[in-house]
Enzyme design. Structure first.
Site, PDB file in Angstrom:
ATOM      1  N   ASP A  47       0.837  -1.205   0.000  1.00 52.95           N
ATOM      2  CA  ASP A  47       0.000   0.000   0.000  1.00 52.95           C
ATOM      3  C   ASP A  47       0.868   1.251   0.000  1.00 52.95           C
ATOM      4  O   ASP A  47       0.681   2.163  -0.806  1.00 52.95           O
ATOM      5  CB  ASP A  47      -0.888   0.025   1.247  1.00 52.95           C
ATOM      6  CG  ASP A  47      -2.341  -0.294   0.958  1.00 52.95           C
ATOM      7  OD1 ASP A  47      -2.849   0.183  -0.058  1.00 52.95           O
ATOM      8  OD2 ASP A  47      -2.959  -1.002   1.757  1.00 52.95           O
ATOM      9  N   GLU A  70      -5.496   7.306  -0.120  1.00 51.22           N
ATOM     10  CA  GLU A  70      -6.019   6.584   1.039  1.00 51.22           C
ATOM     11  C   GLU A  70      -5.044   6.597   2.208  1.00 51.22           C
ATOM     12  O   GLU A  70      -5.452   6.689   3.364  1.00 51.22           O
ATOM     13  CB  GLU A  70      -6.340   5.137   0.663  1.00 51.22           C
ATOM     14  CG  GLU A  70      -6.943   4.377   1.833  1.00 51.22           C
ATOM     15  CD  GLU A  70      -7.363   2.963   1.495  1.00 51.22           C
ATOM     16  OE1 GLU A  70      -8.194   2.420   2.227  1.00 51.22           O
ATOM     17  OE2 GLU A  70      -6.838   2.410   0.523  1.00 51.22           O
ATOM     18  N   ASP A 126      -6.353   5.014  -4.712  1.00 59.28           N
ATOM     19  CA  ASP A 126      -6.400   3.883  -3.795  1.00 59.28           C
ATOM     20  C   ASP A 126      -5.290   2.942  -4.242  1.00 59.28           C
ATOM     21  O   ASP A 126      -5.415   2.253  -5.248  1.00 59.28           O
ATOM     22  CB  ASP A 126      -7.758   3.184  -3.849  1.00 59.28           C
ATOM     23  CG  ASP A 126      -7.934   2.195  -2.710  1.00 59.28           C
ATOM     24  OD1 ASP A 126      -6.915   1.825  -2.090  1.00 59.28           O
ATOM     25  OD2 ASP A 126      -9.078   1.797  -2.429  1.00 59.28           O
ATOM     26  N   ILE A 128      -4.005   0.111  -3.097  1.00 54.21           N
ATOM     27  CA  ILE A 128      -4.474  -1.272  -3.207  1.00 54.21           C
ATOM     28  C   ILE A 128      -5.912  -1.306  -2.710  1.00 54.21           C
ATOM     29  O   ILE A 128      -6.161  -1.176  -1.511  1.00 54.21           O
ATOM     30  CB  ILE A 128      -3.646  -2.282  -2.394  1.00 54.21           C
ATOM     31  CG1 ILE A 128      -2.213  -2.359  -2.898  1.00 54.21           C
ATOM     32  CG2 ILE A 128      -4.281  -3.672  -2.495  1.00 54.21           C
ATOM     33  CD1 ILE A 128      -1.378  -3.399  -2.183  1.00 54.21           C
ATOM     34  N   ASP A 129      -6.840  -1.456  -3.623  1.00 59.70           N
ATOM     35  CA  ASP A 129      -8.232  -1.655  -3.245  1.00 59.70           C
ATOM     36  C   ASP A 129      -8.492  -3.161  -3.256  1.00 59.70           C
ATOM     37  O   ASP A 129      -8.245  -3.833  -4.252  1.00 59.70           O
ATOM     38  CB  ASP A 129      -9.168  -0.962  -4.237  1.00 59.70           C
ATOM     39  CG  ASP A 129     -10.611  -1.087  -3.810  1.00 59.70           C
ATOM     40  OD1 ASP A 129     -10.947  -0.534  -2.750  1.00 59.70           O
ATOM     41  OD2 ASP A 129     -11.396  -1.737  -4.519  1.00 59.70           O
ATOM     42  N   THR A 131      -7.575  -5.252  -0.193  1.00 60.00           N
ATOM     43  CA  THR A 131      -6.385  -5.778   0.484  1.00 60.00           C
ATOM     44  C   THR A 131      -6.538  -7.249   0.841  1.00 60.00           C
ATOM     45  O   THR A 131      -5.594  -8.027   0.743  1.00 60.00           O
ATOM     46  CB  THR A 131      -6.087  -4.959   1.754  1.00 60.00           C
ATOM     47  OG1 THR A 131      -6.119  -3.566   1.435  1.00 60.00           O
ATOM     48  CG2 THR A 131      -4.736  -5.311   2.321  1.00 60.00           C
ATOM     49  N   HIS A 219     -18.563  -5.961   3.416  1.00 62.59           N
ATOM     50  CA  HIS A 219     -18.477  -4.783   2.565  1.00 62.59           C
ATOM     51  C   HIS A 219     -19.809  -4.388   1.961  1.00 62.59           C
ATOM     52  O   HIS A 219     -20.031  -3.229   1.643  1.00 62.59           O
ATOM     53  CB  HIS A 219     -17.467  -5.031   1.432  1.00 62.59           C
ATOM     54  CG  HIS A 219     -16.061  -5.151   1.925  1.00 62.59           C
ATOM     55  ND1 HIS A 219     -15.035  -5.639   1.136  1.00 62.59           N
ATOM     56  CD2 HIS A 219     -15.504  -4.864   3.117  1.00 62.59           C
ATOM     57  CE1 HIS A 219     -13.906  -5.642   1.836  1.00 62.59           C
ATOM     58  NE2 HIS A 219     -14.169  -5.183   3.032  1.00 62.59           N
ATOM     59  N   SER A 243     -12.740  -6.095  -4.586  1.00 62.50           N
ATOM     60  CA  SER A 243     -12.194  -4.804  -5.015  1.00 62.50           C
ATOM     61  C   SER A 243     -12.961  -4.135  -6.149  1.00 62.50           C
ATOM     62  O   SER A 243     -14.012  -4.597  -6.597  1.00 62.50           O
ATOM     63  CB  SER A 243     -10.724  -4.964  -5.432  1.00 62.50           C
ATOM     64  OG  SER A 243     -10.598  -5.463  -6.752  1.00 62.50           O
ATOM     65  N   LYS A 246     -14.680  -5.232  -9.683  1.00 58.35           N
ATOM     66  CA  LYS A 246     -16.102  -5.385 -10.025  1.00 58.35           C
ATOM     67  C   LYS A 246     -16.510  -4.391 -11.111  1.00 58.35           C
ATOM     68  O   LYS A 246     -17.256  -4.728 -12.036  1.00 58.35           O
ATOM     69  CB  LYS A 246     -16.963  -5.207  -8.778  1.00 58.35           C
ATOM     70  CG  LYS A 246     -16.871  -6.372  -7.800  1.00 58.35           C
ATOM     71  CD  LYS A 246     -17.809  -6.211  -6.634  1.00 58.35           C
ATOM     72  CE  LYS A 246     -17.307  -5.228  -5.619  1.00 58.35           C
ATOM     73  NZ  LYS A 246     -16.112  -5.685  -4.888  1.00 58.35           N
ATOM     74  N   ARG A 260     -23.585  -2.027  -4.221  1.00 60.47           N
ATOM     75  CA  ARG A 260     -22.874  -1.872  -2.950  1.00 60.47           C
ATOM     76  C   ARG A 260     -23.903  -1.348  -1.953  1.00 60.47           C
ATOM     77  O   ARG A 260     -24.266  -0.167  -1.975  1.00 60.47           O
ATOM     78  CB  ARG A 260     -21.683  -0.938  -3.089  1.00 60.47           C
ATOM     79  CG  ARG A 260     -20.807  -0.912  -1.841  1.00 60.47           C
ATOM     80  CD  ARG A 260     -19.482  -0.247  -2.117  1.00 60.47           C
ATOM     81  NE  ARG A 260     -18.703   0.003  -0.919  1.00 60.47           N
ATOM     82  CZ  ARG A 260     -17.758  -0.794  -0.444  1.00 60.47           C
ATOM     83  NH1 ARG A 260     -17.477  -1.912  -1.087  1.00 60.47           N
ATOM     84  NH2 ARG A 260     -17.086  -0.492   0.646  1.00 60.47           N
ATOM     85  N   ASP A 273     -12.607   5.118  -3.708  1.00 61.18           N
ATOM     86  CA  ASP A 273     -13.135   3.773  -3.934  1.00 61.18           C
ATOM     87  C   ASP A 273     -14.051   3.694  -5.154  1.00 61.18           C
ATOM     88  O   ASP A 273     -14.417   2.579  -5.564  1.00 61.18           O
ATOM     89  CB  ASP A 273     -13.924   3.301  -2.701  1.00 61.18           C
ATOM     90  CG  ASP A 273     -13.018   2.877  -1.561  1.00 61.18           C
ATOM     91  OD1 ASP A 273     -11.906   2.387  -1.840  1.00 61.18           O
ATOM     92  OD2 ASP A 273     -13.414   3.036  -0.396  1.00 61.18           O
TER      93      ASP A 273
END
Length: 336
Positions: A47, A70, A126, A128-129, A131, A219, A243, A246, A260, A273
């Site tokens: 990250d 982030e 971001d 690393i979306d 993780t 999530h 992540s 999608k 979501r 995000d």
């Protein structure tokens, strides 16, 4: 030269280089212990290194552009964090042409602390979306977007573990997705600069659709998604992936609806995000809104303060998906 051509090429290079950091970390440091943030989300050395690489590359070409990132360096400072700092510095310098010293590393990461807002240019990042997907060796994404006066104008997403063609088991892994407002959406391999246009799958009825939802039930509410799917007479099993991959999958037709659904009514989405993914959806022929049909508003700081949840689908079915969501929400409110 097309609009935002320099920004586009710079962002592609930055995301590719950061993706190399992530791949190197997974290969060499898969057993490294993650730091735990207050929200219990695991965060890795990758990250910090990815954010340092991208912020440094952006700063070289666009030194006056702020970044809404982030990560910050709170967990990297102090004598007890020196071993971690050294590991991040080593990884970062393995990618950059001009190596950083420790102070420049920390400054690069902290370039991402901009508060956001409605005026001017800013990048959202971001590093690393997903993780947890990263740590499992599954799907994660490096996500970068350019916002100008509150509007997302450019998005680049790197998905190091995503097959170029899901239908082909032998397909090469490592995909880059690019969208510029008004110029369409594209996919390419990490190993090639050849870009292919991508589009939402053309469906006329929600019953034909496949949901794309999070692997982690924490999530997004899987139970509510199942109720919505039943109302829409969707019989296909959901396609679950970690992540912002999608967004990439629905934009190239692997699935048709991304929901979501907040598991906590107090939760407000972060702009990093969804910035790049929302543009990818729009430029590939999809529609994106919150659960109430409102456009996503990226002009209110670091959070999507005016929005609740996310819905992305084909324009042919978007209103029907929203209607089903409202039925489920209304029923739950009555029961509660």
């Amino acid at each position: 030269m097309s609009v935002l051509a320099l920004e586009r090429s710079t962002a592609i290079n930055a995301v590719l280089q950061a993706s190399k950091v992530c791949q190197a970390v997974f290969r060499n440091l898969a057993d490294a212990k993650a730091i735990t943030k207050k929200d219990k989300t695991p965060i890795t050395v990758a990250d910090y290194s990815a954010q340092a690489v991208i912020n440094t590359i952006l700063g070289k070409t666009f030194p006056n552009d702020p970044i809404v990132g982030e990560e910050d360096t709170d967990e990297l400072r102090g004598d007890e964090r020196k071993p971690l700092r050294e590991k991040v510095l080593e990884l970062t310098n393995s990618i950059l042409d001009v190596p950083l010293d420790e102070n420049k590393l920390l400054s690069a990461i902290d370039r991402g602390t901009h508060p956001g807002g409605i005026k001017g240019r800013m990048w959202t990042l971001d590093p690393i979306d997903g993780t947890k997907g990263f740590l499992r060796g599954e799907q994660y994404a490096v996500c970068l977007a350019l916002i100008i006066d509150g509007q997302v104008e450019l998005g680049v997403m790197g998905c190091p573990n995503l097959p170029f063609d899901l239908k082909n088991k032998e397909s090469e892994r490592g995909c880059l997705f690019v969208a510029v407002k008004g110029q369409g959406a594209f996919q390419r391999k990490f190993s090639s600069s050849d870009e292919l246009p991508i589009h939402f799958a053309n469906i006329s009825s929600p019953s034909e659709a496949t949901f794309c939802e999070s692997v982690e039930a924490g999530h997004s509410s899987h139970d509510d998604a199942a109720k919505i799917a039943a109302l829409l007479e969707i019989s296909k099993p959901p396609f679950r992936v970690d992540s912002q991959c999608k967004y990439c999958c629905i934009s190239r037709g692997d699935a048709n609806i991304y929901l979501r659904l907040p598991t906590n009514v107090q939760y407000i989405e972060n702009i990093w995000d969804h910035a790049s993914g929302s543009l990818l959806v729009n430029e590939s022929g999809g529609t994106i809104s919150d659960l109430y049909g409102k456009a996503l508003d990226f002009s209110l700081g670091r959070k999507l303060k005016a929005n609740t949840g996310i819905v992305a689908s084909h324009p042919n079915i978007h209103s029907q998906v929203l209607d089903a969501i409202q039925q489920v929400i209304k029923k739950e409110n009555i029961n509660n």
